[in-house]
Design an enzyme around this catalytic site. Structure first.
Site, PDB file in Angstrom:
ATOM      1  N   ARG A 185     -13.312  24.385  50.442  1.00 19.35           N
ATOM      2  CA  ARG A 185     -13.233  23.232  51.033  1.00 19.35           C
ATOM      3  C   ARG A 185     -13.329  22.016  50.085  1.00 19.35           C
ATOM      4  O   ARG A 185     -12.684  21.019  50.245  1.00 19.35           O
ATOM      5  CB  ARG A 185     -14.528  23.213  51.752  1.00 19.35           C
ATOM      6  CG  ARG A 185     -14.529  21.871  52.949  1.00 19.35           C
ATOM      7  CD  ARG A 185     -15.636  21.854  53.792  1.00 19.35           C
ATOM      8  NE  ARG A 185     -16.788  22.981  53.463  1.00 19.35           N
ATOM      9  CZ  ARG A 185     -18.024  22.482  53.425  1.00 19.35           C
ATOM     10  NH1 ARG A 185     -18.416  21.308  53.575  1.00 19.35           N
ATOM     11  NH2 ARG A 185     -19.239  23.356  53.212  1.00 19.35           N
ATOM     12  N   TYR A 206       0.647  -1.104  -0.025  1.00 12.16           N
ATOM     13  CA  TYR A 206      -0.145   0.130  -0.043  1.00 12.16           C
ATOM     14  C   TYR A 206       0.985   1.283   0.068  1.00 12.16           C
ATOM     15  O   TYR A 206       1.822   1.403   0.687  1.00 12.16           O
ATOM     16  CB  TYR A 206      -0.975   0.006   1.184  1.00 12.16           C
ATOM     17  CG  TYR A 206      -1.528   1.362   1.278  1.00 12.16           C
ATOM     18  CD1 TYR A 206      -2.756   1.741   0.456  1.00 12.16           C
ATOM     19  CD2 TYR A 206      -1.098   2.470   2.271  1.00 12.16           C
ATOM     20  CE1 TYR A 206      -3.232   3.107   0.562  1.00 12.16           C
ATOM     21  CE2 TYR A 206      -1.675   3.519   2.290  1.00 12.16           C
ATOM     22  CZ  TYR A 206      -2.785   3.842   1.720  1.00 12.16           C
ATOM     23  OH  TYR A 206      -3.341   5.267   1.432  1.00 12.16           O
ATOM     24  N   ASN A 236       1.904  10.086   7.028  1.00 12.74           N
ATOM     25  CA  ASN A 236       0.921   9.449   7.495  1.00 12.74           C
ATOM     26  C   ASN A 236       1.027   9.105   9.170  1.00 12.74           C
ATOM     27  O   ASN A 236       1.202   7.837   9.536  1.00 12.74           O
ATOM     28  CB  ASN A 236       0.957   8.149   6.714  1.00 12.74           C
ATOM     29  CG  ASN A 236      -0.314   7.274   6.743  1.00 12.74           C
ATOM     30  OD1 ASN A 236      -0.321   6.095   6.694  1.00 12.74           O
ATOM     31  ND2 ASN A 236      -1.399   7.818   7.432  1.00 12.74           N
ATOM     32  N   HIS A 266      -1.057  17.278  -0.999  1.00 13.77           N
ATOM     33  CA  HIS A 266      -1.592  17.554   0.208  1.00 13.77           C
ATOM     34  C   HIS A 266      -1.038  19.145   0.788  1.00 13.77           C
ATOM     35  O   HIS A 266      -1.159  19.497   1.786  1.00 13.77           O
ATOM     36  CB  HIS A 266      -1.073  16.437   1.259  1.00 13.77           C
ATOM     37  CG  HIS A 266      -1.804  15.339   1.220  1.00 13.77           C
ATOM     38  ND1 HIS A 266      -2.990  15.715   1.936  1.00 13.77           N
ATOM     39  CD2 HIS A 266      -1.622  14.148   0.696  1.00 13.77           C
ATOM     40  CE1 HIS A 266      -3.716  14.344   2.047  1.00 13.77           C
ATOM     41  NE2 HIS A 266      -2.782  13.393   1.250  1.00 13.77           N
TER      42      HIS A 266
END
Length: 524
Positions: free
Chosen positions: A304, A63, A205, A93
């Site tokens: 408190r 891949y 990635n 990208h």
């Protein structure tokens, strides 16, 4: 008001091996640093690269190496075109938007990505490792737009700016000067990197942007939570609250770890109460008229219950630190190569699931602590509840029409509201992208950016609470203060002079916020 108390941090050195990077290491990237990689890590990289090249020679279907990306996984790519495929990935990208990450954040991103790669499962060449080291050591920082990542497949678009810069494309800051990456490499006398098979995917990635941001925020929050605890103890002391509410014995009855740690810190901060055990008046004192005791035996909830508010934040922070530390030291791209088993794995480690849940949860915890600080501030400014002068301005100054910290209280409330607004979860807003291949995504980067914003607001809120505590000490009488409160007061007064008339306090608050970020305000 600038302080002479501030310290300058030295240039850091860091040796990476892919296994022991910490949130503190990532936070140290606020200044330039010198980086190296252990020899054993380099050997792991060589072995995984050899495995990848052997598989390519056997024409394995891999891949993103011999296939297209994402939904184009069914498109075969000739091994001879594998390097061009990586260049294409970087190019398309290049569509980030928004302002760039700060230099400190960018250093952190580079460190986190480099640490993931040297684990040895990403099958990158040493040339790529050395180029990343060069960028860090020469403080050559890619300009990475903040927006454009949905958190799976990793931080693809922002990390494409890292890959492009290594190859001499897009823009960088070289020692603070903005220029083209090609010009920076020329000044450094280094040729641009040419990506080989898988290397664009290996850089892009992964979860390194969201993880770097989350790690920095976690480190900052650890400082802030300790300071919030100290300021809560100071508020308790200034209002005459009984320290036994924080005693170890009582918190052993509800033994949450963070709650107990917070209570113990507060208990050790506050001097022992001299009041002793109160006694009711005699029976003759009770008639038709109500009997008012000389003082309250219980403090308001904002005092408190401080351990019960800050404690869960401590507990959550410990879990999230563990998650982010694992993520920092993980192989989180796809595919991954196991040289020992001679195997390749196609998995989904780029999904920032732990990061988004950590960032969402921390913002929720932070919102509750922000509300606590806001309510403590309101308490201290209200003379009817605190026993201190109204707005923490002594009577002799109020007679001249001065108003003390009245407006500061409004700003603290505004910050609390913004922190609460940012606490809405991001993880459920996942949306399908990329032709439904990425049909569920983490949104981790958006969540981590929001956490960064929340932490910044909280730091500023704490800085203003420091001013409230210091003014409270001036009204209470610093000579009456216990040793811990006196040390805190002295530290604050390094950055802000006592208030005797109305004046702007924004520069005082900004100076305190800056020193809080470094962790150097906290007394030993």
């Amino acid at each position: 008001m600038r302080s002479n108390c501030a310290t300058v941090r030295p240039v850091n050195t860091l040796e990476l091996n892919g296994h022991d990077l910490t949130c503190g290491d990532v936070a140290s990237c606020s200044v330039p640093l010198q980086v190296s990689v252990e020899k054993t890590a380099r050997e792991r990289c060589r072995q995984s690269r050899y495995l990848l090249e052997q598989m390519m020679q056997r024409r394995r279907v891999l891949y993103g190496i011999t296939t297209g990306f994402g939904d184009s996984v069914d498109t075969a790519v000739d091994p001879d075109a594998a390097a061009q495929l990586q260049q294409n990935l970087v190019q398309y990208h290049g569509i980030g938007t928004g302002p760039p990450f700060s230099p400190a954040e960018t250093r952190a991103i580079l460190i986190v990505r480099l640490n993931a790669l040297v684990r040895g499962a990403s099958a990158v060449r040493e040339e790529l490792i050395d180029q990343l080291i060069l960028f860090l050591n020469e403080d050559c920082l890619p300009l990475i737009p903040e927006q454009g990542s949905v958190g799976a497949s990793g931080d693809l678009t922002p990390l494409s700016y890292v890959a492009a810069a290594l190859c001499g494309e897009r823009e960088v800051l070289l020692r603070g000067a903005r220029m083209q990456a090609s010009s920076a490499l020329s000044k450094l006398g280094v040729p641009p990197l040419t990506l080989a098979a898988k290397e664009g995917l290996a850089i892009m990635n992964g979860t390194s942007v969201m993880t770097a941001l989350a790690a920095r925020s976690i480190h900052a929050l650890e400082i802030c939570i300790d300071l919030a605890t100290m300021l809560s103890a100071a508020a308790a002391e200034l209002t005459g609250s009984d320290p036994e509410a924080f005693a170890p014995a009582v918190h052993a009855m509800k033994p949450h770890s963070g709650q107990g740690e917070t209570a113990d810190l507060m208990y050790r901060f506050i001097p022992t109460s001299p009041e002793g055990n109160p006694v009711l008046p005699g029976p003759d004192s009770f008639s038709d008229a109500p009997v008012t005791l000389p003082y309250r035996i219980q403090a308001p909830y904002s005092i408190r219950c401080a351990p019960h508010v800050i404690g869960p934040a401590r507990d959550v922070l410990a879990v999230c630190r563990q998650w982010i530390t694992v993520e920092l030291n993980s192989s989180n791209d796809n595919p991954l190569f196991d040289a020992e088993q001679e195997a390749v794995y196609f998995a989904g480690h780029f999904y920032g699931g732990q990061v988004v849940i950590a960032a969402d949860t921390l913002r929720n915890a932070l919102a509750t602590v922000g509300e606590l600080i806001d309510k403590q501030c309101l308490l201290l400014l209200d003379s009817r509840r605190s026993g201190l002068p109204s707005n923490l301005l002594a009577d002799e100054y109020r007679a001249s029409g001065n108003h003390g910290l009245k407006a500061l209280g409004i700003t603290v409330s505004a910050l609390a509201a913004e922190i609460a607004h940012l606490s809405a979860p991001v993880a459920p807003h996942t949306r399908p992208t990329e032709s439904m291949n990425q049909d569920i995504v983490s949104m981790g980067t958006i969540a981590a950016r929001r956490l960064r914003e929340s932490v910044d607001l909280f730091v500023r809120q704490l800085a203003m609470q420091c001013l409230v505590i210091a003014a409270g000490c001036d009204c209470y009488g610093i000579d009456r203060a216990g040793p811990s409160l006196r040390r805190l007061y002295d530290a604050i007064r390094c950055y802000s002079e006592p208030l005797s008339h109305d004046r702007p306090l924004d520069e005082d608050a900004a100076a305190l916020a800056e020193v809080i970020r470094t962790g150097s305000l906290l007394p030993d």
